[in-house]
Design a protein around this motif. Structure first.
Motif, short mmCIF file in Angstrom:
data_model
loop_
_atom_site.label_atom_id
_atom_site.label_comp_id
_atom_site.label_asym_id
_atom_site.label_seq_id
_atom_site.Cartn_x
_atom_site.Cartn_y
_atom_site.Cartn_z
N ILE A 231 0.83 -1.21 0.00
CA ILE A 231 0.00 0.00 0.00
C ILE A 231 0.86 1.26 0.00
O ILE A 231 0.43 2.33 -0.47
CB ILE A 231 -0.97 -0.02 1.20
CG1 ILE A 231 -2.22 0.84 0.90
CG2 ILE A 231 -0.31 0.42 2.47
CD1 ILE A 231 -3.15 0.23 -0.11
N SER A 232 2.11 1.14 0.47
CA SER A 232 3.00 2.30 0.50
C SER A 232 3.77 2.49 -0.79
O SER A 232 4.44 3.51 -0.98
CB SER A 232 4.00 2.15 1.66
OG SER A 232 4.91 1.10 1.41
N GLY A 233 3.67 1.50 -1.69
CA GLY A 233 4.38 1.60 -2.96
C GLY A 233 5.75 0.96 -2.96
O GLY A 233 6.44 0.96 -3.99
N LYS A 234 6.16 0.36 -1.84
CA LYS A 234 7.47 -0.30 -1.79
C LYS A 234 7.47 -1.60 -2.59
O LYS A 234 8.51 -2.04 -3.06
CB LYS A 234 7.87 -0.57 -0.35
CG LYS A 234 8.13 0.70 0.47
CD LYS A 234 8.51 0.36 1.90
CE LYS A 234 8.75 1.63 2.71
NZ LYS A 234 9.07 1.32 4.14
N SER A 235 6.30 -2.22 -2.72
CA SER A 235 6.15 -3.44 -3.52
C SER A 235 5.36 -3.11 -4.77
O SER A 235 4.59 -2.14 -4.82
CB SER A 235 5.44 -4.53 -2.72
OG SER A 235 6.18 -4.88 -1.57
N ASP A 236 5.50 -3.93 -5.79
CA ASP A 236 4.83 -3.72 -7.07
C ASP A 236 3.32 -3.91 -6.91
O ASP A 236 2.85 -4.99 -6.56
CB ASP A 236 5.37 -4.70 -8.10
CG ASP A 236 4.72 -4.53 -9.47
OD1 ASP A 236 4.06 -3.49 -9.71
OD2 ASP A 236 4.86 -5.44 -10.31
N THR A 245 -10.73 4.51 0.70
CA THR A 245 -11.46 5.72 1.12
C THR A 245 -11.06 6.20 2.51
O THR A 245 -11.45 7.30 2.91
CB THR A 245 -12.98 5.48 1.11
OG1 THR A 245 -13.30 4.47 2.08
CG2 THR A 245 -13.46 5.03 -0.26
N LEU A 246 -10.29 5.41 3.26
CA LEU A 246 -10.04 5.74 4.67
C LEU A 246 -8.58 5.91 5.05
O LEU A 246 -8.28 6.36 6.16
CB LEU A 246 -10.64 4.64 5.57
CG LEU A 246 -12.15 4.41 5.45
CD1 LEU A 246 -12.57 3.27 6.37
CD2 LEU A 246 -12.94 5.66 5.77
N LEU A 247 -7.64 5.57 4.16
CA LEU A 247 -6.23 5.55 4.55
C LEU A 247 -5.54 6.90 4.44
O LEU A 247 -4.41 7.06 4.92
CB LEU A 247 -5.47 4.52 3.72
CG LEU A 247 -5.93 3.07 3.87
CD1 LEU A 247 -5.08 2.15 2.99
CD2 LEU A 247 -5.87 2.62 5.33
N ASN A 248 -6.18 7.85 3.79
CA ASN A 248 -5.61 9.19 3.64
C ASN A 248 -4.21 9.16 3.04
O ASN A 248 -3.26 9.76 3.56
CB ASN A 248 -5.58 9.92 5.00
CG ASN A 248 -6.97 10.19 5.55
OD1 ASN A 248 -7.87 10.59 4.82
ND2 ASN A 248 -7.15 9.94 6.84
N ASN A 249 -4.09 8.45 1.93
CA ASN A 249 -2.82 8.42 1.22
C ASN A 249 -3.06 8.82 -0.23
O ASN A 249 -4.15 9.28 -0.60
CB ASN A 249 -2.14 7.05 1.34
CG ASN A 249 -2.96 5.92 0.71
OD1 ASN A 249 -3.86 6.15 -0.10
ND2 ASN A 249 -2.66 4.69 1.09
N ALA A 250 -2.06 8.66 -1.07
CA ALA A 250 -2.15 9.12 -2.46
C ALA A 250 -3.23 8.40 -3.25
O ALA A 250 -3.67 8.90 -4.30
CB ALA A 250 -0.79 8.96 -3.14
N ASN A 251 -3.67 7.24 -2.78
CA ASN A 251 -4.65 6.44 -3.50
C ASN A 251 -6.05 6.50 -2.88
O ASN A 251 -6.93 5.75 -3.27
CB ASN A 251 -4.18 4.99 -3.58
CG ASN A 251 -2.89 4.85 -4.36
OD1 ASN A 251 -2.85 5.05 -5.56
ND2 ASN A 251 -1.81 4.53 -3.65
N THR A 252 -6.23 7.40 -1.93
CA THR A 252 -7.54 7.58 -1.31
C THR A 252 -8.46 8.35 -2.25
O THR A 252 -8.06 9.37 -2.83
CB THR A 252 -7.41 8.34 0.02
OG1 THR A 252 -6.56 7.59 0.90
CG2 THR A 252 -8.77 8.53 0.68
#
Length: 288
Positions: A231-236, A245-252
């Protein structure tokens, strides 16, 4: 945290989807539901994909936005498990732990196989039959390691915390004590369920042994760490939908966008089921 479901389409069709909602708004079944319902007491959230006794192979979609539950397909046809005597459908409530991921780029040191690229699977063994999209609170008792086409496919054994036996069951040996035969039946079910479709018997790591709660919780932690990397982008994540909708990151995504994803859906109340009709009775050593 209270969850409801919103369905799109009709069961047993290619278009059928079950979205999970929080406060009436669609969320990701994979990413938005916390792994823990109560971390201090080691109580986990479990998403029910397949209710006990049913045959439709429902699963959280990794590819669809917000990861609704849908029926798996093969060559464009809906998949169902066969009834391999003496079993009928799935013999537990079958589902997954959210915010976990079996990383296909990592080889487990014990099984010597990579992960299967899915959230970790759960067999919930309590007496109440669940429903697709239900979020149960469970305690982990053990884990089995199915080897499926060269991949590790962990099967966590857990029980609903509201089950009458939950307070008595704390580790894998308690399953045999209070539900004699169920661990053996679980091993048998996974070994033979593909045979009616012309496939070979499945194999297990550890000689089919169910590992204990301590081992199981460590495996779950590994898959939770792998999900965090995903989810953080460290893995593919190129082949996995990570909208949330709830994580408040770039993909929310916004509530409006989430409603658009689940457009046409109908909110469903939990079914009113007479659970006494579905209770397991474990008979061991009785004279009949």
């Amino acid at each position: 945290m209270s969850f409801t479901t919103r369905t799109v389409g009709q069961p047993d069709t290619l278009d059928y989807r079950v979205f999970i909602e929080k406060d009436g708004k669609p969320i990701s079944a994979f990413h938005d539901i916390p792994l823990f319902a109560n971390e201090a007491n080691k109580i986990y959230n479990m998403v029910v994909e397949i209710p006990r006794w049913t045959n439709a192979k429902m699963e959280i979609s990794k590819e669809d936005s917000l990861n609704p539950i849908k029926q798996d397909t093969k060559k464009g046809k809906l998949r169902y498990v066969r009834n391999a005597f003496p079993h009928h459908g799935y013999i537990w409530n079958y589902g997954a732990l959210p915010q976990t991921w079996e990383d296909p780029s990592q080889t487990n040191s014990d099984t010597k196989c990579v992960g299967d690229n899915d959230p970790i699977d759960v067999c919930e063994i309590g007496e109440a039959v669940g429903y697709t999209g239900q979020v149960k609170q469970v305690k982990i008792l053990g884990v089995m390691a199915l080897i499926d086409e060269g991949e590790t496919d962990w099967k966590v054994l857990a029980i609903d915390v509201n089950d009458p036996l939950a307070s008595k069951m704390n580790d894998v040996e308690d399953i045999e004590r209070y539900m004699p035969g169920l661990v053996h039946a679980t091993n048998e079910w996974f070994r033979i369920y593909k045979i009616p479709d012309g496939k070979p018997e499945n194999q297990f790591a550890f000689g089919g042994e169910a590992k204990n709660r301590e081992y199981a919780t460590e495996i779950v932690k590994e898959t939770a760490d792998a999900w965090a990397g995903l989810i953080s982008g460290k893995s593919d994540s190129s082949k996995i939908a990570i909208a949330n909708t709830l994580l408040n990151n770039a993909n929310t995504i916004s509530e409006v966008a989430a409603d658009e994803v689940a457009a046409g859906g109908v909110r469903k109340a939990a079914p009113d089921t007479d659970q006494s009709l579905h209770k397991w009775f474990f008979i061991s050593g009785s004279k009949i």
